[in-house]
Design an enzyme around this catalytic site. Sequence first.
Site: not given
Length: 313
Positions: A9, A12, A185, A268
């Site tokens: 994707g 990656g 982060k 998420e």
Amino acid sequence: MRILILGAGATGGYFGSLLAKAGVDVTFLVRPKRREQLQNGGLSIKSHLGDITTSVTAITRDEISNTFDAVILSPKAYGLTDAIETIRPAVGATTLILPLLNGMRHLNDLDEAFGASRVLGGTCHISVVLDDDGTIRHLSPFGSLTQGPRTAGQREAATRLQKELERGGFDARYSDDIIGTMWEKWFFLATLAGSTCLMRAPVGEIVRTDGGERFISRMLDECSAVAAACGHAPQPAAQASAQATLTDRQSNISASMLRDIQRGGEIESDHIVGDLIRRGRDQGVATPLLELAYVHLQAYQNRFKTIKAIAVE
């Protein structure tokens, strides 16, 4: 080292393609349709740094015949359970697992599945998207990957992996305080996702409203306070950078979670926002603005599940 990358994707595929182009022994573990696409046309990246197309090795799950030295995975948090089962046949007694997910909760799941001694810490800073034709578009002026040991016993193995990653030519960083790096982060990303998703607008459009800068700054303070209470207070430079980025009146930046919402996809929300709220609550840290954003995200997620269920029927 023999490195397996789960999926090809946006994230990656970007880092894996550069590693493969540099001659690193990289294999992509993908679904049959994506493997056929990669075999026919290679893996293409469109970037301001230069466009590339690289021939890559790709296999499907039923073609895993032995284990790998390292597995890199960067699925969305809601796909982690499936990702764990997908890579399981490729994980041996000494295999390193490098997750590039956001937040922290995935570490518990991976530790439980494979043992904490195998799971490194990792994060990346990059904006990439996967087009329908399989091309990866690099949207940001940056593209870094940071990894490191979570324990002293992992230091030697993480150093070996670092040497392989540096061959890729991208900004590969090693951190002896990888958990601190991941928290730096997370506190920023939770603020970015919470604010831009709640307001359905990029940072600049929010900041240019009456009270917008104060709103984002207060949400950032909430997230920073949770990190500090959990023992990972952001370094002054990270705090200043986050403040400057999130109060830039000309900024078009927004969270990828907002883009997922705009296209009607799954998000998420629990992994990035909900888990931070729970950790803050455990430490007695109030997060009222972040909680408001989370209610909004949960409502969207509930609606997403309802529409998905109707579509299945």
